[in-house]
Motif scaffolding. Structure first.
Motif, PDB file in Angstrom:
ATOM      1  N   LEU A  53       0.824  -1.208   0.000  1.00  0.00           N
ATOM      2  CA  LEU A  53       0.000   0.000   0.000  1.00  0.00           C
ATOM      3  C   LEU A  53       0.858   1.259   0.000  1.00  0.00           C
ATOM      4  O   LEU A  53       0.504   2.264  -0.627  1.00  0.00           O
ATOM      5  N   ASP A  54       1.981   1.223   0.723  1.00  0.00           N
ATOM      6  CA  ASP A  54       2.890   2.371   0.682  1.00  0.00           C
ATOM      7  C   ASP A  54       3.376   2.637  -0.733  1.00  0.00           C
ATOM      8  O   ASP A  54       3.474   3.794  -1.173  1.00  0.00           O
ATOM      9  N   ARG A  55       3.687   1.561  -1.443  1.00  0.00           N
ATOM     10  CA  ARG A  55       4.159   1.717  -2.828  1.00  0.00           C
ATOM     11  C   ARG A  55       3.046   2.252  -3.737  1.00  0.00           C
ATOM     12  O   ARG A  55       3.268   3.122  -4.594  1.00  0.00           O
ATOM     13  N   VAL A  56       1.818   1.751  -3.533  1.00  0.00           N
ATOM     14  CA  VAL A  56       0.682   2.214  -4.328  1.00  0.00           C
ATOM     15  C   VAL A  56       0.425   3.701  -4.080  1.00  0.00           C
ATOM     16  O   VAL A  56       0.202   4.493  -4.998  1.00  0.00           O
ATOM     17  N   ASN A  57       0.463   4.118  -2.813  1.00  0.00           N
ATOM     18  CA  ASN A  57       0.259   5.532  -2.485  1.00  0.00           C
ATOM     19  C   ASN A  57       1.335   6.408  -3.115  1.00  0.00           C
ATOM     20  O   ASN A  57       1.077   7.530  -3.550  1.00  0.00           O
ATOM     21  N   GLU A  58       2.546   5.894  -3.163  1.00  0.00           N
ATOM     22  CA  GLU A  58       3.640   6.635  -3.792  1.00  0.00           C
ATOM     23  C   GLU A  58       3.382   6.838  -5.281  1.00  0.00           C
ATOM     24  O   GLU A  58       3.586   7.927  -5.829  1.00  0.00           O
ATOM     25  N   LEU A  59       2.915   5.790  -5.946  1.00  0.00           N
ATOM     26  CA  LEU A  59       2.613   5.892  -7.381  1.00  0.00           C
ATOM     27  C   LEU A  59       1.465   6.860  -7.634  1.00  0.00           C
ATOM     28  O   LEU A  59       1.497   7.652  -8.587  1.00  0.00           O
ATOM     29  N   ILE A  60       0.434   6.824  -6.776  1.00  0.00           N
ATOM     30  CA  ILE A  60      -0.703   7.724  -6.960  1.00  0.00           C
ATOM     31  C   ILE A  60      -0.275   9.172  -6.764  1.00  0.00           C
ATOM     32  O   ILE A  60      -0.662  10.073  -7.516  1.00  0.00           O
ATOM     33  N   ALA A  61       0.544   9.437  -5.766  1.00  0.00           N
ATOM     34  CA  ALA A  61       1.013  10.801  -5.507  1.00  0.00           C
ATOM     35  C   ALA A  61       1.836  11.336  -6.670  1.00  0.00           C
ATOM     36  O   ALA A  61       1.732  12.509  -7.043  1.00  0.00           O
ATOM     37  N   THR A  62       2.645  10.469  -7.234  1.00  0.00           N
ATOM     38  CA  THR A  62       3.463  10.896  -8.384  1.00  0.00           C
ATOM     39  C   THR A  62       2.599  11.232  -9.580  1.00  0.00           C
ATOM     40  O   THR A  62       2.823  12.223 -10.282  1.00  0.00           O
ATOM     41  N   ALA A  63       1.570  10.426  -9.854  1.00  0.00           N
ATOM     42  CA  ALA A  63       0.733  10.620 -11.038  1.00  0.00           C
ATOM     43  C   ALA A  63      -0.177  11.822 -10.918  1.00  0.00           C
ATOM     44  O   ALA A  63      -0.613  12.389 -11.915  1.00  0.00           O
ATOM     45  N   THR A  64      -0.488  12.261  -9.688  1.00  0.00           N
ATOM     46  CA  THR A  64      -1.437  13.372  -9.510  1.00  0.00           C
ATOM     47  C   THR A  64      -0.774  14.639  -9.011  1.00  0.00           C
ATOM     48  O   THR A  64      -1.450  15.571  -8.571  1.00  0.00           O
ATOM     49  N   ALA A  65       0.541  14.710  -9.114  1.00  0.00           N
ATOM     50  CA  ALA A  65       1.258  15.870  -8.571  1.00  0.00           C
ATOM     51  C   ALA A  65       0.907  17.156  -9.286  1.00  0.00           C
ATOM     52  O   ALA A  65       0.938  18.244  -8.699  1.00  0.00           O
ATOM     53  N   ASP A  66       0.571  17.059 -10.600  1.00  0.00           N
ATOM     54  CA  ASP A  66       0.325  18.256 -11.395  1.00  0.00           C
ATOM     55  C   ASP A  66      -1.159  18.584 -11.568  1.00  0.00           C
ATOM     56  O   ASP A  66      -1.518  19.410 -12.402  1.00  0.00           O
ATOM     57  N   LEU A  67      -2.046  17.925 -10.851  1.00  0.00           N
ATOM     58  CA  LEU A  67      -3.475  18.202 -10.980  1.00  0.00           C
ATOM     59  C   LEU A  67      -3.817  19.559 -10.365  1.00  0.00           C
ATOM     60  O   LEU A  67      -3.095  20.088  -9.516  1.00  0.00           O
TER      61      LEU A  67
END
Length: 548
Positions: free
Chosen positions: A107-121
């Motif tokens: 889950l930590d890894r998944v949260n990291e990926l989500i944060a990276t993908a939505t950084a520019d929203l």
């Protein structure tokens, strides 16, 4: 969170057992001692740590039922570790502590990926600003929406009532006021008595409608309708050297005067087939861009381009150009002016014809040079469609642009072959200036009559100057000076031209709008018909051209 977890990992619940089993193995030590957090892995002296590829596990095979799930967790999410000896031990039992530690790591890894993908929203502040701007410009947005709706309605109406999806209509109409001035009509023989030149100011027209169709995007079918009443000045002045460029009398009758089809065989071969009224000058580069058009170019027939491009005009033909867009291109053409007259004994290969070839050199956009050759046969029959023409000598051999003798070197009714050579060039040192010119030599051989087998020589030359945007953007000042076709050598003593005729032409093209051009011009012929006894003849014209 559970739903998000399944969506991100993209694995089914059935694979959860494999995931948890992997987490348990990742958190176990060499002696199978269970641990409760992933941080404890660093405390294990012989811990293998995080792996980057499922191939690093010696006891995992592609045939294992959970291989793909394990491969995804290792290579896609990077949250699986193994034993120090390089094994995974996927068949051992999973404790609740191991489950919690493994699930947390993934889950930590998944949260990291989500944060990276939505950084520019966009942020809430951005949305608030956008809403405020929308409210402030609501009136403008409503107006724009209305204009778009109206445009869609107009587009639908045009599509429903369009003329054709493959054909467009292009038109041209010429209104012309002109008059010839001079003391006497020109005569070819110095011994022939002259007559007074009597002329009046005339107002004439010529109208053309072109139906241009394309079926592939790179081809074109042309069907042209024409009507007009602009007569040949030869009947007034006594010489075709005064002929206007747009003189095409049809006695006010609408004629289908041109049908042709052009297409590409490949990127390097362009083909054009003329069904009637084929003309070389429409199929090849004539190196005189500012003067070539009869409607918007020179006011005289000779001032448009070299006479070599008029050979063979009036019938069917085939033109093939190799490498048309290249720095060097080659064109070959065959035109038969009487191809459609079988009742008179003529045909595609049995009557008058012109076989033409040209090499074009274009080292740059500013400089174009052409070398042309044509072999012709004229059976001695009049091809001139001008109903006012009663002089059958001034026809065909050199395109009705020169003296009477140059048109028929051996006399009326004598079949003649010809070898024609021409060089043409256009130089554009700047956007405002174009300099051009041509020179030609033709050798005529009599095929019938008393002079059969004997030959005559005809020469001609001209220079052109175009100054663009003079006085106003789009306007063009043009000057043409040269010597129309003249017989310099002939076995017929009384058909050899004397003093050279000189052609001087000045015109000023005024761009009234994108669709209207007004061109005042003056044509001056010195020593008409190469006879110094003939007075200078002037032709003034005011041409107005409408295009649509």
């Amino acid at each position: 969170m559970t739903k998000l977890f399944w969506n991100v990992l993209k694995v089914s619940p059935a694979v959860l057992a494999a995931t948890l089993l992997a987490a348990n193995s990742a958190l176990a030590g060499e002696a199978n001692e269970q641990i409760t957090t992933v941080n404890q892995l660093s405390a294990q002296p012989d811990s293998m740590g995080q792996v980057t590829s499922v191939s690093q596990f010696s006891d995992v095979q592609p045939t294992d039922w959970a291989f793909q799930a394990l491969q995804s967790l290792v290579e896609r999410y990077g949250c699986i570790a193994g034993y120090p000896n390089g094994t995974y031990r996927g068949n051992r039992a999973l404790t609740r502590y191991e489950f919690a530690a493994g699930l947390n790591a993934c889950l930590d890894r998944v949260n990291e990926l989500i944060a990276t993908a939505t950084a520019d929203l966009v942020t809430k502040e951005d949305l608030a600003t956008l809403q405020r701007l929308q409210e402030e410009f609501s009136a403008e947005l409503a107006t724009l929406r209305g204009r778009v709706d109206a445009l869609e309605a107009r587009t639908s109406e045009l599509e429903a009532n369009q003329f054709s999806t493959t054909t467009k209509l292009v038109g041209e109409a010429i209104f012309d006021a002109s008059q010839a001035f001079g003391n006497n009509q020109a005569v070819s023989n110095p011994q022939t008595p002259t007559r007074d030149l009597t002329s009046n100011t005339t107002f004439d027209y010529r109208a053309r409608l072109n139906l241009l169709s394309s079926f592939t995007g790179t081809d074109q079918l042309q069907v042209r309708l024409q009507a007009g009443n602009i007569v040949n000045n030869r009947s007034v002045t006594g010489t075709s050297q005064t002929r206007l460029s747009f003189a095409d009398p049809t006695d006010n009758q609408v004629q289908v005067d041109k049908i042709n089809y052009a297409f590409n065989l490949s990127d390097y071969i362009r083909v054009k087939v003329d069904a009637n009224t084929g003309e070389l000058w429409e199929n090849v580069n004539v190196f005189n861009p500012d003067f070539r058009s009869s409607g918007t170019g020179a006011i005289s027939r000779y001032g448009r381009f070299s006479p070599i491009y008029r050979l063979g005009s009036g019938g069917a033909g085939l033109t093939v150009t190799l490498n048309p867009k290249g720095a060097i291109s080659v064109t070959g053409a065959y035109l038969a002016s009487k191809a459609s007259n079988p009742n008179e004994g003529f045909g595609l290969f049995n009557g008058d014809y012109a076989a033409f070839g040209q090499i074009e050199f274009k080292p740059s956009k500013a400089l174009n040079i052409g070398l042309a050759y044509a072999h012709t046969y004229d059976g001695g029959r009049d091809n001139d469609t001008d109903p006012t023409n009663t002089n059958t000598n001034a026809i065909n051999f050199i395109g009705a642009t020169g003296s009477t003798f140059a048109g028929a070197p051996f006399g009326s009714g004598v079949a003649t072959t010809g070898n024609h050579y021409g060089i043409q060039a256009s130089f554009k040192p700047s956007d405002k200036l174009t300099i051009g010119g041509w020179a030609g030599y033709s050798n005529a051989v009599a095929e019938t009559g008393a002079n059969r087998g004997r030959d005559a020589d005809v020469v001609y030359w001209a220079g052109t100057l175009a100054l663009r945007d003079l006085g106003k953007q789009g306007n063009v000042l043009g000057i043409v000076f040269g010597q129309p076709p003249t017989v310099t050598e002939s076995p017929v003593a009384n058909r050899r031209d004397g003093q050279s005729t000189y052609h001087l032409e000045g015109l000023y093209k005024i761009k009234v709008s994108n669709n209207i051009q007004v061109t005042p011009g003056l044509l001056v012929i010195f020593n008409p018909e190469n006879n110094s006894r003939n007075d200078t003849i002037y032709v003034g014209t005011l041409r107005t051209t409408f295009t649509f």
